[in-house]
Write an enzyme that holds these catalytic residues in place. Structure first.
Site, PDB file in Angstrom:
ATOM      1  N   TRP A 266       5.753  38.856  29.336  1.00 29.26           N
ATOM      2  CA  TRP A 266       6.745  39.513  29.132  1.00 29.26           C
ATOM      3  C   TRP A 266       6.773  39.730  27.081  1.00 29.26           C
ATOM      4  O   TRP A 266       6.209  38.895  26.390  1.00 29.26           O
ATOM      5  CB  TRP A 266       7.995  38.363  28.951  1.00 29.26           C
ATOM      6  CG  TRP A 266       9.371  39.936  28.217  1.00 29.26           C
ATOM      7  CD1 TRP A 266       9.342  40.717  27.868  1.00 29.26           C
ATOM      8  CD2 TRP A 266      10.292  39.439  27.946  1.00 29.26           C
ATOM      9  NE1 TRP A 266      10.384  41.502  28.037  1.00 29.26           N
ATOM     10  CE2 TRP A 266      10.576  40.076  27.632  1.00 29.26           C
ATOM     11  CE3 TRP A 266      10.311  37.775  27.145  1.00 29.26           C
ATOM     12  CZ2 TRP A 266      12.338  39.784  26.357  1.00 29.26           C
ATOM     13  CZ3 TRP A 266      11.871  38.015  26.707  1.00 29.26           C
ATOM     14  CH2 TRP A 266      12.240  38.803  26.321  1.00 29.26           C
TER      15      TRP A 266
ATOM     16  N   ASP B  17      10.740  30.446  32.460  1.00 31.22           N
ATOM     17  CA  ASP B  17      11.782  31.145  32.211  1.00 31.22           C
ATOM     18  C   ASP B  17      12.063  32.029  33.488  1.00 31.22           C
ATOM     19  O   ASP B  17      11.226  32.136  34.174  1.00 31.22           O
ATOM     20  CB  ASP B  17      10.794  31.968  31.223  1.00 31.22           C
ATOM     21  CG  ASP B  17      11.435  33.503  30.332  1.00 31.22           C
ATOM     22  OD1 ASP B  17      11.292  34.006  30.128  1.00 31.22           O
ATOM     23  OD2 ASP B  17      13.212  33.616  31.088  1.00 31.22           O
TER      24      ASP B  17
ATOM     25  N   LYS C  76      19.830  40.611  34.945  1.00 34.99           N
ATOM     26  CA  LYS C  76      20.180  41.608  35.638  1.00 34.99           C
ATOM     27  C   LYS C  76      20.837  40.962  37.193  1.00 34.99           C
ATOM     28  O   LYS C  76      21.511  41.421  37.853  1.00 34.99           O
ATOM     29  CB  LYS C  76      18.345  41.075  36.292  1.00 34.99           C
ATOM     30  CG  LYS C  76      17.740  41.295  35.430  1.00 34.99           C
ATOM     31  CD  LYS C  76      17.744  41.262  33.036  1.00 34.99           C
ATOM     32  CE  LYS C  76      16.533  41.222  33.045  1.00 34.99           C
ATOM     33  NZ  LYS C  76      16.076  42.383  32.753  1.00 34.99           N
TER      34      LYS C  76
HETATM   35  C1  LIG Z   1      10.547  37.341  32.219  1.00 35.68           C
HETATM   36  C2  LIG Z   1      11.734  37.999  31.205  1.00 35.68           C
HETATM   37  N1  LIG Z   1      12.008  36.693  29.586  1.00 35.68           N
HETATM   38  C3  LIG Z   1      13.399  37.448  29.627  1.00 35.68           C
HETATM   39  C4  LIG Z   1      14.086  38.301  29.919  1.00 35.68           C
HETATM   40  C5  LIG Z   1      15.416  38.618  28.598  1.00 35.68           C
HETATM   41  O1  LIG Z   1      15.835  39.531  29.282  1.00 35.68           O
HETATM   42  P1  LIG Z   1      17.641  39.306  28.647  1.00 35.68           P
HETATM   43  O2  LIG Z   1      17.231  39.054  26.311  1.00 35.68           O
HETATM   44  O3  LIG Z   1      18.134  40.360  28.315  1.00 35.68           O
HETATM   45  O4  LIG Z   1      18.395  37.568  29.097  1.00 35.68           O
HETATM   46  C6  LIG Z   1      13.352  38.802  30.409  1.00 35.68           C
HETATM   47  C7  LIG Z   1      13.797  41.099  30.991  1.00 35.68           C
HETATM   48  N2  LIG Z   1      12.641  41.688  30.437  1.00 35.68           N
HETATM   49  C8  LIG Z   1      13.483  43.227  30.137  1.00 35.68           C
HETATM   50  O5  LIG Z   1      14.404  43.361  31.295  1.00 35.68           O
HETATM   51  C9  LIG Z   1      12.030  44.087  30.466  1.00 35.68           C
HETATM   52  O6  LIG Z   1      10.756  43.686  30.629  1.00 35.68           O
HETATM   53  O7  LIG Z   1      12.099  45.130  30.736  1.00 35.68           O
HETATM   54  C10 LIG Z   1      14.153  44.056  29.804  1.00 35.68           C
HETATM   55  O8  LIG Z   1      15.374  43.267  29.474  1.00 35.68           O
HETATM   56  C11 LIG Z   1      13.999  43.892  28.002  1.00 35.68           C
HETATM   57  O9  LIG Z   1      14.383  42.921  27.174  1.00 35.68           O
HETATM   58  O10 LIG Z   1      12.979  44.040  27.660  1.00 35.68           O
HETATM   59  C12 LIG Z   1      12.289  38.903  30.929  1.00 35.68           C
HETATM   60  O11 LIG Z   1      11.445  40.061  31.725  1.00 35.68           O
END
Ligand SMILES: Cc1ncc(COP(=O)(O)O)c(CN[C@](O)(C(=O)O)[C@@H](O)C(=O)O)c1O
Length: 401
Positions: free
Chosen positions: A132, A213, A249
């Site tokens: 990510w 994660d 999600k």
């Molecule tokens: C592996 C992973 N870890 C942590 C997060 C953090 O998510 P949040 O802070 O909202 O809990 C995401 C979200 N990543 C994305 O879905 C994405 O890769 O598109 C997007 O939400 C992002 O923030 O980039 C993720 O894909």
């Protein structure tokens, strides 16, 4: 002249910047397959019905808006640890898990990174290649050195398991190994249960610390338990480990910023000390976390009827993504006259598909077809409707050749 003259314009975020470009595009066929955010078949954002029911409950109760404790809402912290490990997991009864509510997955990862920086000077975090996009930013800003372990094999569009194992083996003893609990982002390629056993072996052998994660629990397969099986496998071996969680999600709480950092320790005393230091890091960072999302999770999990309905909705969301994955594959195969084997698209799990398109081909997807995706070739299937699969298949084939 401004005092801020020396501050230059930052580049757009590789993932969230895609949504900005999408919004600016006026083309009627434009498709946003960038950010990992669930959309219905009508390509609309989706607020789960259990979330609305929980919020109505909360409104009727007329709850207060006082500060939460630094570690967050106790009912949420209890629920999130039980969802992760299983309510009857002995670790919970033995109080060997330190759970602190974090600002969603990102904020929870950042808290853990700050703990590593403070208490493990010189320790490295190993992250998958690719991973990510924000992982590198989080560890860079927390001043935690990182290096990559091989993960994606472009030749097979699959897992480079031997490379992964040898890189983890070669890392300095006591390194933190960052693992995606399920639905690897961006590849959608997860280790098999047998491979998880070997990964646990080599981490134990080298005295590394596993750091999971878990941003898609229940969302990848539709089952909360199945998606937590990798974490539970390591915990069952008696390993100490860190787990960052997110409800963006699986409960659709994206902008509520609700998640947690969990640290499983070998004793209740260690867990208490770890929790106290996580609090000490959080207080000057943001003081205490937002209450709304925590109450939603606690209410949904705390009510058997709502909890069951949530599980049904997760299966629905995961099911829609699986069916759109299948439809995209069928559309591509129907159109592509070459012998290319596209079956890797079917083997991938979770929100994303790693198309194998390179940077220039991904650019063509956007410039010519108005399909918005990340430049590493990832598309978010959550943003795809069955109705748009034909169009996307045309775009992919046109861009590939
Ligand atoms: C592996 C992973 N870890 C942590 C997060 C953090 O998510 P949040 O802070 O909202 O809990 C995401 C979200 N990543 C994305 O879905 C994405 O890769 O598109 C997007 O939400 C992002 O923030 O980039 C993720 O894909």
């Amino acid at each position: 002249v401004s005092r801020f003259e020396s501050i230059t314009m930052a580049p757009p975020d590789p993932i969230l910047g895609v949504s900005e470009a999408f919004r600016a595009d006026t083309h009627e066929m434009k498709l946003n397959l960038g950010v990992g955010a669930y959309r219905t078949e009508e390509l609309r954002p989706y607020v789960l019905s259990v979330v609305k029911k929980a919020e109505n409950l909360m409104l009727e109760r007329g709850e207060f808006k006082e500060y939460l404790p630094i570690e967050g809402l106790a009912a949420f912290n209890k629920a999130t640890a039980e969802l992760l490990l299983g309510a009857d997991n002995p670790i919970i009864k033995q109080q060997r898990i330190a759970t602190v509510q974090g600002l969603s997955g990102t904020g929870s990862l950042r808290l853990a990174a700050a703990l590593i920086e403070r208490y493990f000077p010189g320790a490295k975090v190993l992250i998958s290649s690719p991973t990510w996009g924000n992982h590198k930013n989080i560890f860079n800003d927390a001043r935690v050195p990182w290096s990559e372990y091989r993960y994606y094999d472009p030749k097979t569009v699959g897992l480079d398991f031997d490379g992964m194992i040898s890189d983890i083996k070669a890392a300095p003893e006591g390194s933190f190994i960052l693992l995606h609990g399920c639905a690897h982002n961006p590849t959608g390629i997860d280790p098999t249960p047998e491979q998880w056993e070997v990964i646990a072996d080599v981490i134990q052998e080298k005295n590394h610390i596993p750091f999971f994660d878990v941003a898609y629990q229940g969302f990848a397969s539709g089952s909360l338990d199945a998606d937590a099986s990798s974490v539970r496998l390591f915990a069952a071996r008696g390993m100490e480990l860190l787990v960052a969680q997110s409800y963006s999600k699986n409960l659709g709480l994206y902008a509520e910023r609700i998640g947690a950092i969990n640290v499983v320790c070998s004793s209740a005393d260690a867990a208490a000390r770890v929790k106290s230091q996580l609090k000490r890091i959080a207080r000057p960072m943001y003081s205490n976390p937002p209450i709304h999302g925590a109450r939603i999770v606690a209410n949904v999990v705390g009510d058997p009827a709502l909890f069951n309905e949530w599980k049904e909705e997760m299966e629905l969301m995961a099911g829609r993504i699986k069916s759109v994955r299948q439809k995209l594959y069928d559309s591509i195969c129907a159109k592509d006259k070459s012998e290319k084997d596209w079956s890797y698209i079917l083997k991938q799990i979770g929100m994303f598909s790693f198309t194998g398109l390179n940077r220039a081909q991904s650019d063509n997807m956007t410039d010519k077809w108005h399909v918005y995706m990340t430049k590493d070739g990832r598309i978010s299937l959550a943003g795809l409707s069955a109705a748009k699969c034909e169009y996307l298949a045309d775009a992919i084939i046109d861009s590939f050749y």
